[in-house]
Scaffold this motif. Structure first.
Motif, PDB file in Angstrom:
ATOM      1  N   MET A 103       0.813  -1.208   0.000  1.00  0.00           N
ATOM      2  CA  MET A 103       0.000   0.000   0.000  1.00  0.00           C
ATOM      3  C   MET A 103       0.854   1.270   0.000  1.00  0.00           C
ATOM      4  O   MET A 103       2.055   1.240   0.246  1.00  0.00           O
ATOM      5  CB  MET A 103      -0.951   0.016   1.199  1.00  0.00           C
ATOM      6  N   ASP A 104       0.168   2.376  -0.308  1.00  0.00           N
ATOM      7  CA  ASP A 104       0.770   3.708  -0.337  1.00  0.00           C
ATOM      8  C   ASP A 104      -0.228   4.662   0.315  1.00  0.00           C
ATOM      9  O   ASP A 104      -1.429   4.610   0.031  1.00  0.00           O
ATOM     10  CB  ASP A 104       1.042   4.115  -1.800  1.00  0.00           C
ATOM     11  N   TYR A 105       0.269   5.553   1.198  1.00  0.00           N
ATOM     12  CA  TYR A 105      -0.625   6.433   1.952  1.00  0.00           C
ATOM     13  C   TYR A 105      -1.297   7.508   1.095  1.00  0.00           C
ATOM     14  O   TYR A 105      -2.249   8.141   1.552  1.00  0.00           O
ATOM     15  CB  TYR A 105       0.130   7.081   3.113  1.00  0.00           C
ATOM     16  N   ARG A 106      -0.828   7.718  -0.113  1.00  0.00           N
ATOM     17  CA  ARG A 106      -1.461   8.707  -0.994  1.00  0.00           C
ATOM     18  C   ARG A 106      -2.334   8.051  -2.058  1.00  0.00           C
ATOM     19  O   ARG A 106      -2.835   8.726  -2.961  1.00  0.00           O
ATOM     20  CB  ARG A 106      -0.390   9.587  -1.643  1.00  0.00           C
ATOM     21  N   CYS A 107      -2.519   6.766  -1.950  1.00  0.00           N
ATOM     22  CA  CYS A 107      -3.316   6.017  -2.927  1.00  0.00           C
ATOM     23  C   CYS A 107      -4.783   6.040  -2.523  1.00  0.00           C
ATOM     24  O   CYS A 107      -5.161   5.532  -1.465  1.00  0.00           O
ATOM     25  CB  CYS A 107      -2.794   4.583  -3.004  1.00  0.00           C
ATOM     26  N   GLY A 108      -5.614   6.639  -3.376  1.00  0.00           N
ATOM     27  CA  GLY A 108      -7.042   6.736  -3.079  1.00  0.00           C
ATOM     28  C   GLY A 108      -7.708   5.382  -2.946  1.00  0.00           C
ATOM     29  O   GLY A 108      -8.580   5.181  -2.091  1.00  0.00           O
ATOM     30  N   TYR A 109      -7.329   4.433  -3.781  1.00  0.00           N
ATOM     31  CA  TYR A 109      -7.932   3.105  -3.703  1.00  0.00           C
ATOM     32  C   TYR A 109      -7.458   2.349  -2.462  1.00  0.00           C
ATOM     33  O   TYR A 109      -8.187   1.501  -1.943  1.00  0.00           O
ATOM     34  CB  TYR A 109      -7.637   2.309  -4.979  1.00  0.00           C
ATOM     35  N   CYS A 110      -6.238   2.651  -1.999  1.00  0.00           N
ATOM     36  CA  CYS A 110      -5.780   2.051  -0.736  1.00  0.00           C
ATOM     37  C   CYS A 110      -6.642   2.549   0.419  1.00  0.00           C
ATOM     38  O   CYS A 110      -7.021   1.774   1.320  1.00  0.00           O
ATOM     39  CB  CYS A 110      -4.315   2.408  -0.467  1.00  0.00           C
ATOM     40  N   LYS A 111      -6.938   3.846   0.408  1.00  0.00           N
ATOM     41  CA  LYS A 111      -7.786   4.415   1.458  1.00  0.00           C
ATOM     42  C   LYS A 111      -9.183   3.800   1.407  1.00  0.00           C
ATOM     43  O   LYS A 111      -9.799   3.523   2.444  1.00  0.00           O
ATOM     44  CB  LYS A 111      -7.854   5.936   1.299  1.00  0.00           C
ATOM     45  N   VAL A 131       1.048  -5.657   6.480  1.00  0.00           N
ATOM     46  CA  VAL A 131       1.131  -4.436   5.679  1.00  0.00           C
ATOM     47  C   VAL A 131       2.545  -4.287   5.127  1.00  0.00           C
ATOM     48  O   VAL A 131       3.522  -4.327   5.879  1.00  0.00           O
ATOM     49  CB  VAL A 131       0.780  -3.189   6.515  1.00  0.00           C
ATOM     50  N   LYS A 132       2.647  -4.106   3.811  1.00  0.00           N
ATOM     51  CA  LYS A 132       3.912  -3.846   3.152  1.00  0.00           C
ATOM     52  C   LYS A 132       3.956  -2.375   2.739  1.00  0.00           C
ATOM     53  O   LYS A 132       3.149  -1.935   1.913  1.00  0.00           O
ATOM     54  CB  LYS A 132       4.063  -4.718   1.904  1.00  0.00           C
ATOM     55  N   GLU A 133       4.869  -1.626   3.318  1.00  0.00           N
ATOM     56  CA  GLU A 133       5.038  -0.219   2.953  1.00  0.00           C
ATOM     57  C   GLU A 133       5.660  -0.131   1.569  1.00  0.00           C
ATOM     58  O   GLU A 133       6.819  -0.494   1.359  1.00  0.00           O
ATOM     59  CB  GLU A 133       5.935   0.472   3.980  1.00  0.00           C
ATOM     60  N   PHE A 134       4.875   0.383   0.607  1.00  0.00           N
ATOM     61  CA  PHE A 134       5.316   0.450  -0.796  1.00  0.00           C
ATOM     62  C   PHE A 134       5.035   1.848  -1.351  1.00  0.00           C
ATOM     63  O   PHE A 134       4.109   2.053  -2.133  1.00  0.00           O
ATOM     64  CB  PHE A 134       4.585  -0.630  -1.605  1.00  0.00           C
ATOM     65  N   GLU A 139       7.184  12.021  -3.149  1.00  0.00           N
ATOM     66  CA  GLU A 139       7.943  12.310  -1.930  1.00  0.00           C
ATOM     67  C   GLU A 139       7.085  12.238  -0.670  1.00  0.00           C
ATOM     68  O   GLU A 139       7.552  11.817   0.389  1.00  0.00           O
ATOM     69  CB  GLU A 139       8.597  13.684  -2.043  1.00  0.00           C
ATOM     70  N   GLN A 140       5.822  12.669  -0.766  1.00  0.00           N
ATOM     71  CA  GLN A 140       4.956  12.607   0.416  1.00  0.00           C
ATOM     72  C   GLN A 140       4.719  11.154   0.856  1.00  0.00           C
ATOM     73  O   GLN A 140       4.646  10.859   2.054  1.00  0.00           O
ATOM     74  CB  GLN A 140       3.622  13.304   0.138  1.00  0.00           C
ATOM     75  N   SER A 141       4.608  10.261  -0.114  1.00  0.00           N
ATOM     76  CA  SER A 141       4.439   8.846   0.206  1.00  0.00           C
ATOM     77  C   SER A 141       5.661   8.310   0.941  1.00  0.00           C
ATOM     78  O   SER A 141       5.536   7.583   1.937  1.00  0.00           O
ATOM     79  CB  SER A 141       4.212   8.040  -1.083  1.00  0.00           C
ATOM     80  N   VAL A 142       6.834   8.657   0.436  1.00  0.00           N
ATOM     81  CA  VAL A 142       8.075   8.190   1.059  1.00  0.00           C
ATOM     82  C   VAL A 142       8.207   8.761   2.469  1.00  0.00           C
ATOM     83  O   VAL A 142       8.587   8.050   3.411  1.00  0.00           O
ATOM     84  CB  VAL A 142       9.286   8.581   0.197  1.00  0.00           C
ATOM     85  N   LEU A 143       7.884  10.043   2.622  1.00  0.00           N
ATOM     86  CA  LEU A 143       7.957  10.680   3.938  1.00  0.00           C
ATOM     87  C   LEU A 143       7.058   9.963   4.944  1.00  0.00           C
ATOM     88  O   LEU A 143       7.474   9.674   6.069  1.00  0.00           O
ATOM     89  CB  LEU A 143       7.547  12.155   3.819  1.00  0.00           C
ATOM     90  N   ILE A 174       0.829  15.506   3.098  1.00  0.00           N
ATOM     91  CA  ILE A 174       1.631  14.819   4.117  1.00  0.00           C
ATOM     92  C   ILE A 174       2.956  15.556   4.248  1.00  0.00           C
ATOM     93  O   ILE A 174       3.818  15.484   3.375  1.00  0.00           O
ATOM     94  CB  ILE A 174       1.862  13.347   3.741  1.00  0.00           C
ATOM     95  N   THR A 175       3.085  16.285   5.330  1.00  0.00           N
ATOM     96  CA  THR A 175       4.300  17.034   5.622  1.00  0.00           C
ATOM     97  C   THR A 175       4.855  16.546   6.964  1.00  0.00           C
ATOM     98  O   THR A 175       4.162  15.871   7.725  1.00  0.00           O
ATOM     99  CB  THR A 175       4.018  18.537   5.714  1.00  0.00           C
ATOM    100  N   LEU A 176       6.098  16.916   7.245  1.00  0.00           N
ATOM    101  CA  LEU A 176       6.678  16.525   8.523  1.00  0.00           C
ATOM    102  C   LEU A 176       5.891  17.143   9.678  1.00  0.00           C
ATOM    103  O   LEU A 176       5.663  16.480  10.707  1.00  0.00           O
ATOM    104  CB  LEU A 176       8.147  16.954   8.596  1.00  0.00           C
TER     105      LEU A 176
END
Length: 250
Positions: A103-111, A131-134, A139-143, A174-176
């Motif tokens: 999954m990816d935190y910026r993925c609408g279908y993941c949400k 859960v696999k962090e992918f 950059e926001q996803s990686v952060l 997604i910011t710090l």
């Protein structure tokens, strides 16, 4: 429909019903080819559904081939998929069946899938969930992935779960600063988490999951692995439930 796809469908239709030699147009004279073309055109104009039937048969064969290839990929990478030693394990760790999600935190279908998966875990107490962090959507996803992995390493699995769930429901940038605010709401050691974010151990977790995804030919999120099958894309609750029951009967 493109000319190429139409031609493929046409050849498939004749391949299903005619000897291979009948399709050797080079062996025909110009007159025979013209007659053959006219006959084919006349037949298809009178029976246009044949093209769609041939296309469907071709797509079914391709889907079967993809499913078999996925089965082999899962079998060859079982340990990395189901027991990598670092990914979050939730649900029932001793469950009789495992769902793995890339999954990816910026993925609408993941949400969208998040609610379906949570419903499954709540209604069925015998599912092991990994859960696999992918992070593949910038950059926001990686952060986000770096922050939650660092939280897992510093504060443990429950801290990871809290941040993961919050981010799956979060729709802003997604910011710090945003991540620090989320961390503070759960009374986590935010400074320690931030200090760990760029540690080699965090980088290694992300790199290993990316390498596994490449091995499995996963290019999008969400992608699920259930037992021996890869499910590429969002699936509604009822469909996921049916697949689980089917796998349990194997």
């Amino acid at each position: 429909m493109t000319n190429k796809k139409t031609l493929t469908a046409l050849l498939t239709a004749f391949a299903l019903s005619s000897p291979a030699a009948a399709l050797d147009l080079n062996a025909m004279s110009d007159e025979e080819r013209a007659l053959f073309g006219a006959e084919v055109r006349s037949f298809l104009m009178e029976n246009p559904q044949v093209i769609m039937e041939a296309v469907q048969a071709l797509e079914d064969r391709q889907a079967d081939a993809q499913a078999q290839a996925d089965f082999e990929l899962v079998s060859d990478n079982k340990e990395a998929i189901f027991d990598d030693g670092f990914s979050f394990v939730g649900g029932n760790p001793d469950g009789d069946i495992t769902i793995v999600e890339f999954m990816d935190y910026r993925c609408g279908y993941c949400k969208r899938a998040f609610g379906e998966v949570e419903k499954l875990l709540e209604s069925d107490g015998n599912i092991r969930f990994i859960v696999k962090e992918f992070p593949i959507l910038g950059e926001q996803s990686v952060l986000a992935s770096r922050f939650v992995i660092a939280a897992k390493q510093v504060e443990g699995m429950q801290a990871y779960k809290s941040l993961h769930d919050a981010l799956m429901s979060y729709n802003g940038d997604i910011t710090l600063a945003a991540l620090r605010r989320l961390s503070s709401t759960f009374e986590l050691d935010t400074d320690a988490i931030e200090a760990r974010m760029n540690d080699d151990t965090v980088t290694q977790e992300i790199s290993q999951t990316r390498a596994l995804a490449q091995q499995l030919r996963i290019t999008g999120t969400p992608t699920f692995v259930v037992h021996d099958e890869m499910l590429r894309g969002y699936l509604p609750y009822d469909q996921m439930r049916a697949i689980l029951e089917e796998k349990r009967d194997l």
